[in-house]
Design a protein around this motif. Structure first.
Motif, PDB file in Angstrom:
ATOM      1  N   PHE A  25      57.032  16.637  57.796  1.00 39.69           N
ATOM      2  CA  PHE A  25      57.335  16.771  56.553  1.00 39.69           C
ATOM      3  C   PHE A  25      58.366  17.847  56.447  1.00 39.69           C
ATOM      4  N   HIS A  26      59.065  18.048  55.207  1.00 42.26           N
ATOM      5  CA  HIS A  26      59.880  19.032  54.882  1.00 42.26           C
ATOM      6  C   HIS A  26      59.280  19.619  53.590  1.00 42.26           C
ATOM      7  N   VAL A  27      59.386  20.855  53.298  1.00 35.66           N
ATOM      8  CA  VAL A  27      59.175  21.160  51.952  1.00 35.66           C
ATOM      9  C   VAL A  27      60.467  21.589  51.353  1.00 35.66           C
ATOM     10  N   THR A  28      61.101  20.438  50.464  1.00 37.37           N
ATOM     11  CA  THR A  28      62.340  20.365  49.883  1.00 37.37           C
ATOM     12  C   THR A  28      62.431  21.297  48.582  1.00 37.37           C
ATOM     13  N   GLU A  29      61.456  21.623  48.171  1.00 33.40           N
ATOM     14  CA  GLU A  29      61.729  22.369  46.911  1.00 33.40           C
ATOM     15  C   GLU A  29      60.455  23.197  46.534  1.00 33.40           C
ATOM     16  N   ILE A  30      60.607  24.477  46.152  1.00 36.61           N
ATOM     17  CA  ILE A  30      59.521  25.131  45.590  1.00 36.61           C
ATOM     18  C   ILE A  30      60.235  25.781  44.418  1.00 36.61           C
ATOM     19  N   GLY A  31      59.391  25.796  43.235  1.00 37.14           N
ATOM     20  CA  GLY A  31      60.019  26.069  42.005  1.00 37.14           C
ATOM     21  C   GLY A  31      58.807  26.366  40.735  1.00 37.14           C
ATOM     22  N   VAL A  72      53.318  26.121  36.425  1.00 36.58           N
ATOM     23  CA  VAL A  72      52.767  25.849  37.846  1.00 36.58           C
ATOM     24  C   VAL A  72      53.907  26.191  38.707  1.00 36.58           C
ATOM     25  N   VAL A  73      53.536  26.418  39.884  1.00 34.28           N
ATOM     26  CA  VAL A  73      54.470  26.490  41.182  1.00 34.28           C
ATOM     27  C   VAL A  73      54.413  25.296  41.732  1.00 34.28           C
ATOM     28  N   SER A  74      55.684  24.460  41.680  1.00 31.04           N
ATOM     29  CA  SER A  74      55.784  23.164  42.487  1.00 31.04           C
ATOM     30  C   SER A  74      56.239  23.154  43.710  1.00 31.04           C
ATOM     31  N   PHE A  75      55.528  22.723  44.826  1.00 32.93           N
ATOM     32  CA  PHE A  75      55.969  22.320  46.033  1.00 32.93           C
ATOM     33  C   PHE A  75      56.337  20.898  46.131  1.00 32.93           C
ATOM     34  N   LEU A 116      57.449  22.307  60.423  1.00 34.95           N
ATOM     35  CA  LEU A 116      57.290  23.471  59.665  1.00 34.95           C
ATOM     36  C   LEU A 116      56.253  24.325  60.129  1.00 34.95           C
ATOM     37  N   LYS A 117      56.835  25.615  60.695  1.00 34.08           N
ATOM     38  CA  LYS A 117      55.628  26.472  60.943  1.00 34.08           C
ATOM     39  C   LYS A 117      55.480  27.400  59.838  1.00 34.08           C
ATOM     40  N   PRO A 118      54.072  27.823  59.810  1.00 35.61           N
ATOM     41  CA  PRO A 118      53.281  28.715  58.719  1.00 35.61           C
ATOM     42  C   PRO A 118      54.389  29.815  58.168  1.00 35.61           C
ATOM     43  N   ILE A 119      54.890  30.464  59.342  1.00 35.53           N
ATOM     44  CA  ILE A 119      55.809  31.819  58.917  1.00 35.53           C
ATOM     45  C   ILE A 119      57.286  31.147  58.203  1.00 35.53           C
ATOM     46  N   LYS A 120      57.676  29.988  58.523  1.00 32.22           N
ATOM     47  CA  LYS A 120      58.695  29.542  57.879  1.00 32.22           C
ATOM     48  C   LYS A 120      58.399  29.248  56.542  1.00 32.22           C
ATOM     49  N   LEU A 121      57.158  28.520  56.268  1.00 32.87           N
ATOM     50  CA  LEU A 121      56.989  28.164  54.604  1.00 32.87           C
ATOM     51  C   LEU A 121      56.792  29.537  54.131  1.00 32.87           C
ATOM     52  N   LEU A 122      56.047  30.601  54.791  1.00 28.59           N
ATOM     53  CA  LEU A 122      55.734  31.945  53.925  1.00 28.59           C
ATOM     54  C   LEU A 122      57.358  32.478  53.586  1.00 28.59           C
ATOM     55  N   ASN A 123      58.278  32.367  54.353  1.00 32.84           N
ATOM     56  CA  ASN A 123      59.678  32.868  54.121  1.00 32.84           C
ATOM     57  C   ASN A 123      60.253  31.998  53.117  1.00 32.84           C
ATOM     58  N   ILE A 124      60.043  30.665  53.001  1.00 28.18           N
ATOM     59  CA  ILE A 124      60.480  30.100  52.065  1.00 28.18           C
ATOM     60  C   ILE A 124      59.947  30.518  50.303  1.00 28.18           C
ATOM     61  N   ILE A 125      58.501  30.716  50.528  1.00 33.02           N
ATOM     62  CA  ILE A 125      57.825  30.993  49.387  1.00 33.02           C
ATOM     63  C   ILE A 125      58.369  32.289  48.885  1.00 33.02           C
ATOM     64  N   LYS A 126      58.793  33.361  49.862  1.00 35.50           N
ATOM     65  CA  LYS A 126      59.063  34.772  49.497  1.00 35.50           C
ATOM     66  C   LYS A 126      60.328  34.624  48.832  1.00 35.50           C
ATOM     67  N   LEU A 127      61.176  33.642  49.350  1.00 38.33           N
ATOM     68  CA  LEU A 127      62.807  33.764  49.109  1.00 38.33           C
ATOM     69  C   LEU A 127      62.782  32.940  47.535  1.00 38.33           C
ATOM     70  N   SER A 128      61.794  32.063  47.280  1.00 35.90           N
ATOM     71  CA  SER A 128      61.731  31.444  45.878  1.00 35.90           C
ATOM     72  C   SER A 128      61.108  32.690  44.919  1.00 35.90           C
ATOM     73  N   ASP A 164      61.516  35.767  45.279  1.00 34.76           N
ATOM     74  CA  ASP A 164      62.828  36.926  44.823  1.00 34.76           C
ATOM     75  C   ASP A 164      63.898  36.165  44.081  1.00 34.76           C
ATOM     76  N   LYS A 165      64.202  34.822  44.385  1.00 39.25           N
ATOM     77  CA  LYS A 165      65.397  34.526  43.741  1.00 39.25           C
ATOM     78  C   LYS A 165      65.159  33.849  42.416  1.00 39.25           C
ATOM     79  N   LEU A 166      63.916  33.349  42.226  1.00 36.14           N
ATOM     80  CA  LEU A 166      63.482  32.457  40.927  1.00 36.14           C
ATOM     81  C   LEU A 166      62.595  33.304  40.108  1.00 36.14           C
ATOM     82  N   GLY A 167      62.228  34.484  40.582  1.00 35.00           N
ATOM     83  CA  GLY A 167      61.111  35.205  39.838  1.00 35.00           C
ATOM     84  C   GLY A 167      59.842  34.541  39.730  1.00 35.00           C
ATOM     85  N   ILE A 168      59.349  33.503  40.690  1.00 36.75           N
ATOM     86  CA  ILE A 168      58.049  33.060  40.676  1.00 36.75           C
ATOM     87  C   ILE A 168      57.051  33.919  40.623  1.00 36.75           C
ATOM     88  N   ASP A 169      56.033  33.854  39.871  1.00 32.43           N
ATOM     89  CA  ASP A 169      54.746  34.797  39.772  1.00 32.43           C
ATOM     90  C   ASP A 169      53.532  33.818  40.280  1.00 32.43           C
TER      91      ASP A 169
END
Length: 146
Positions: free
Chosen positions: A30-36, A54-57, A69-81, A83-88
């Motif tokens: 699977f791919h995580v295609t969006e986090i928002g 809500v935070v949407s995956f 998808l490895k755990p560290i890659k997903l963690l990096n995607i979360i951190k990017l979201s 940072d860039k989107l101001g997700i809390d």
């Protein structure tokens, strides 16, 4: 599950596995295609104005069988979201394709992330005019909408 919880779990895992409540696994490629951040501003049938955030995956089952998808890659995607989107730190809602796009809550069973079935409910049962004995409710201790 809140965003902070998945962030604390990911570094402890060798793989990221998502499983439906019926025991079926989301294919490992699977791919995580969006986090928002998804906001819903609405009025219930009793006239109460409500806001949900809500935070949407979004999970997508691609035909890319060489991908995992490895755990560290997903963690990096979360951190990017964040940072860039101001997700809390909000509850996570997962979108996953079955017959149509399904929306699920998220839990962890010690090994796998579990996509928890969601159900609709009347948020203003006192105003519906439906006798209490006839009302069906999804309300549980973890359903914050009821």
């Amino acid at each position: 599950m809140k965003l902070s919880e998945i962030k604390s779990l990911l570094p402890t895992l060798a793989n990221v596995n998502f499983q439906l409540e019926d025991g079926t696994f989301v294919p490992e490629h699977f791919h995580v295609t969006e986090i928002g951040m998804v906001s819903k501003h609405f009025i219930d049938c009793g006239g109460t104005i409500r806001n949900e955030n809500v935070v949407s995956f979004q999970l997508w089952d691609a035909d890319d069988h060489d991908h995992r998808l490895k755990p560290i890659k997903l963690l990096n995607i979360i951190k990017l979201s964040e940072d860039k989107l101001g997700i809390d730190d909000r509850e996570i809602e997962v979108e996953y394709q079955s017959n149509t796009i399904g929306k699920y809550g998220l839990d962890f069973d010690g090994t796998n992330f579990v996509l928890k079935n969601k159900a609709t409910a009347c948020l203003a049962q006192h105003a519906c005019g439906i006798p209490p004995a006839a009302q069906r409710s999804c309300c549980t201790t973890d359903n914050k909408n009821c």
